[in-house]
Design a protein around this motif. Structure first.
Motif, PDB file in Angstrom:
ATOM      1  N   ARG A 164      -5.825   6.362   3.277  1.00 54.77           N
ATOM      2  CA  ARG A 164      -6.312   5.029   2.887  1.00 54.77           C
ATOM      3  C   ARG A 164      -6.302   4.090   4.077  1.00 54.77           C
ATOM      4  NH1 ARG A 164      -3.515   0.673  -1.296  1.00 54.77           N
ATOM      5  NH2 ARG A 164      -5.166  -0.908  -1.121  1.00 54.77           N
ATOM      6  N   ASP A 165      -7.414   3.409   4.323  1.00 55.18           N
ATOM      7  CA  ASP A 165      -7.537   2.458   5.421  1.00 55.18           C
ATOM      8  C   ASP A 165      -7.260   1.045   4.936  1.00 55.18           C
ATOM      9  OD1 ASP A 165      -8.263   4.384   7.298  1.00 55.18           O
ATOM     10  OD2 ASP A 165     -10.386   4.255   6.751  1.00 55.18           O
ATOM     11  N   LEU A 166      -6.502   0.296   5.741  1.00 52.15           N
ATOM     12  CA  LEU A 166      -6.201  -1.111   5.470  1.00 52.15           C
ATOM     13  C   LEU A 166      -6.684  -1.931   6.655  1.00 52.15           C
ATOM     14  CD1 LEU A 166      -2.504  -0.695   4.280  1.00 52.15           C
ATOM     15  CD2 LEU A 166      -4.513  -0.909   2.822  1.00 52.15           C
ATOM     16  N   LEU A 190      -3.872  11.951   0.370  1.00 51.91           N
ATOM     17  CA  LEU A 190      -4.400  10.586   0.366  1.00 51.91           C
ATOM     18  C   LEU A 190      -4.566  10.096   1.789  1.00 51.91           C
ATOM     19  CD1 LEU A 190      -4.995   7.828  -1.132  1.00 51.91           C
ATOM     20  CD2 LEU A 190      -2.566   7.319  -0.768  1.00 51.91           C
ATOM     21  N   THR A 223      -3.962   2.916   8.815  1.00 51.52           N
ATOM     22  CA  THR A 223      -4.243   3.988   7.856  1.00 51.52           C
ATOM     23  C   THR A 223      -2.942   4.566   7.326  1.00 51.52           C
ATOM     24  OG1 THR A 223      -6.274   4.568   9.044  1.00 51.52           O
ATOM     25  CG2 THR A 223      -5.445   6.167   7.472  1.00 51.52           C
ATOM     26  N   GLU A 246      -9.906  10.691  -0.181  1.00 47.73           N
ATOM     27  CA  GLU A 246      -9.767   9.447   0.576  1.00 47.73           C
ATOM     28  C   GLU A 246      -9.959   8.261  -0.342  1.00 47.73           C
ATOM     29  OE1 GLU A 246     -11.989   9.045   4.113  1.00 47.73           O
ATOM     30  OE2 GLU A 246     -11.622  11.096   4.780  1.00 47.73           O
ATOM     31  N   GLY A 247      -9.139   7.261  -0.070  1.00 47.97           N
ATOM     32  CA  GLY A 247      -9.313   5.995  -0.755  1.00 47.97           C
ATOM     33  C   GLY A 247      -9.820   4.980   0.231  1.00 47.97           C
ATOM     34  N   ALA A 248     -10.401   3.917  -0.261  1.00 48.54           N
ATOM     35  CA  ALA A 248     -10.935   2.884   0.627  1.00 48.54           C
ATOM     36  C   ALA A 248      -9.962   1.734   0.704  1.00 48.54           C
ATOM     37  CB  ALA A 248     -12.275   2.407   0.123  1.00 48.54           C
ATOM     38  N   HIS A 299      -9.292  10.229  10.829  1.00 49.98           N
ATOM     39  CA  HIS A 299      -8.934  11.061   9.671  1.00 49.98           C
ATOM     40  C   HIS A 299      -9.026  12.543  10.024  1.00 49.98           C
ATOM     41  CE1 HIS A 299      -8.646   7.830   6.704  1.00 49.98           C
ATOM     42  NE2 HIS A 299      -9.730   7.295   7.244  1.00 49.98           N
ATOM     43  N   TRP A 344      -1.502   7.904   5.447  1.00 47.92           N
ATOM     44  CA  TRP A 344      -1.743   9.293   5.051  1.00 47.92           C
ATOM     45  C   TRP A 344      -0.546   9.791   4.246  1.00 47.92           C
ATOM     46  CZ3 TRP A 344      -2.768   7.707  10.121  1.00 47.92           C
ATOM     47  CH2 TRP A 344      -4.104   7.789  10.538  1.00 47.92           C
ATOM     48  N   ALA A 364       0.846   4.073  -2.841  1.00 47.95           N
ATOM     49  CA  ALA A 364       0.620   5.480  -2.521  1.00 47.95           C
ATOM     50  C   ALA A 364       1.689   6.370  -3.138  1.00 47.95           C
ATOM     51  CB  ALA A 364       0.586   5.674  -1.001  1.00 47.95           C
ATOM     52  N   ALA A 411       0.827  -1.202   0.000  1.00 47.81           N
ATOM     53  CA  ALA A 411       0.000   0.000   0.000  1.00 47.81           C
ATOM     54  C   ALA A 411       0.868   1.260   0.000  1.00 47.81           C
ATOM     55  CB  ALA A 411      -0.936  -0.009   1.205  1.00 47.81           C
TER      56      ALA A 411
END
Length: 333
Positions: free
Chosen positions: A294-296, A292, A313, A331-333, A276, A315, A146, A142
């Motif tokens: 994004r949560d994992l 950005l 997450t 934001e991304g999922a 966030h 950032w 990013a 990830a």
């Protein structure tokens, strides 16, 4: 601007010795009710009652984290100016204020020592411990996603630990420096980076909250799974901004909010993740614009969704060329 009634209300709320002492302490950074109780040597119900009055007046903000609640000074500009004016004229040599600051220093030192002891005991098994949280391979992929095609000249990895991020980005940067305060961790990092492909990477002992000794600027900074060990994570972002070039980028990896209280007791965590909204506010205050978030979500070792997952997450933010301004985050999922 504040109305007459608002100013009178704020002055009444702050016009009491314990509440003024609380405001002076919160000017030094976010603190929990437990911290404030220990510093002021007053009962928890009494401290909570004073904080409730300050919160209801809008002078402080609440930051719930699991079973704990942290408090910080208001981010409202007008109310913040009023607090700052009062504290500016407060005698810092007053015996009570000196005693409060001394106890605050002792608590922060004790918290830092707890984290240092934990790192020393677990340095050799650090990467194994991270498997409890989220698969590191997923986080690393990830991170690379990013970054995309971002080219890095000089990389600074704050709280480098075992050097995993330096190793991951070795072929993406011209030079890299990892900073960590724990010598046991640095020994593991040096062993990991001992090879012909890592000659441009170095690690050294240092404090991520005091980067004044660094003799150069960086165009990319990473803070990987570090902020939750700090009493004042926002201070680390402020300090990082000091050594990041305008237009440079910062990448933060940490937990989303969670309720795993055992991580405080058994793993020296000071904060139970970051939302966030909180991270964006801290980033903005430090002069960054979030690009950005994004949560994992964590998975079990068998690939199934964990029963009570910890979410990580990522950032990614850019340092503004001029004065800090509101970011236009996506934001991304």
């Amino acid at each position: 601007m504040l109305s007459l009634d608002e100013i009178v209300g704020l002055l009444k709320a702050s016009g009491e010795p314990t509440r003024l002492r609380l405001l002076a302490l919160l000017a030094e950074g976010d603190l929990s009710v437990k911290d404030l109780t220990a510093i002021l040597h007053q009962s928890q119900p009494r401290i909570s009652r004073h904080l409730k009055l300050l919160y209801e007046s809008g002078l402080v903000e609440r930051l719930p984290e699991g079973a704990w609640v942290y408090y910080c000074l208001t981010r409202d500009e007008a109310k913040g100016d009023l607090i700052a004016a009062a504290l500016r004229h407060l005698d810092r040599q007053d015996a009570m204020i000196l005693r409060d600051r001394d106890r605050l220093k002792q608590i922060k030192q004790a918290n830092a020592q707890q984290a240092t002891d934990y790192f020393r005991q677990n340095a050799e098994h650090w990467d194994e411990l991270r498997l409890m949280h989220v698969p590191e391979s997923a986080v690393e992929q990830a991170i690379l996603d990013a970054l995309g095609d971002i080219e890095i000249d000089q990389l600074l990895d704050l709280g480098t630990g075992t050097g995993s991020i330096l190793s991951l980005l070795a072929d993406r940067c011209r030079g890299g420096l990892g900073l960590d305060s724990n010598r046991s961790m640095l020994a593991v990092a040096r062993a990991r980076l001992d090879g012909p492909d890592h000659g441009h990477l170095h690690v050294q002992q240092g404090d991520l909250l005091d980067l004044a000794t660094l003799d150069r600027k960086f165009d990319f900074i990473t803070i990987h799974q570090v902020l939750h060990y700090l009493d004042d994570p926002s201070a680390a972002l402020q300090e990082a901004s000091r050594v990041l070039q305008p237009g440079g980028r910062i990448l933060v990896v940490d937990f989303a909010p969670h309720d795993h209280e055992f991580l405080r007791k058994d793993h020296a965590h000071r904060r139970l993740g970051f939302s966030h909204d909180v991270m964006r506010r801290w980033m903005h205050d430090a002069g960054f614009e979030v690009a950005l978030a994004r949560d994992l979500q964590a998975q079990g070792l068998d690939g199934e969704m964990a029963a009570d997952p910890l979410t990580v997450t990522i950032w990614l933010a850019e340092k503004a060329e001029g004065p800090a301004s509101e970011g236009t985050a996506s934001e991304g999922a």
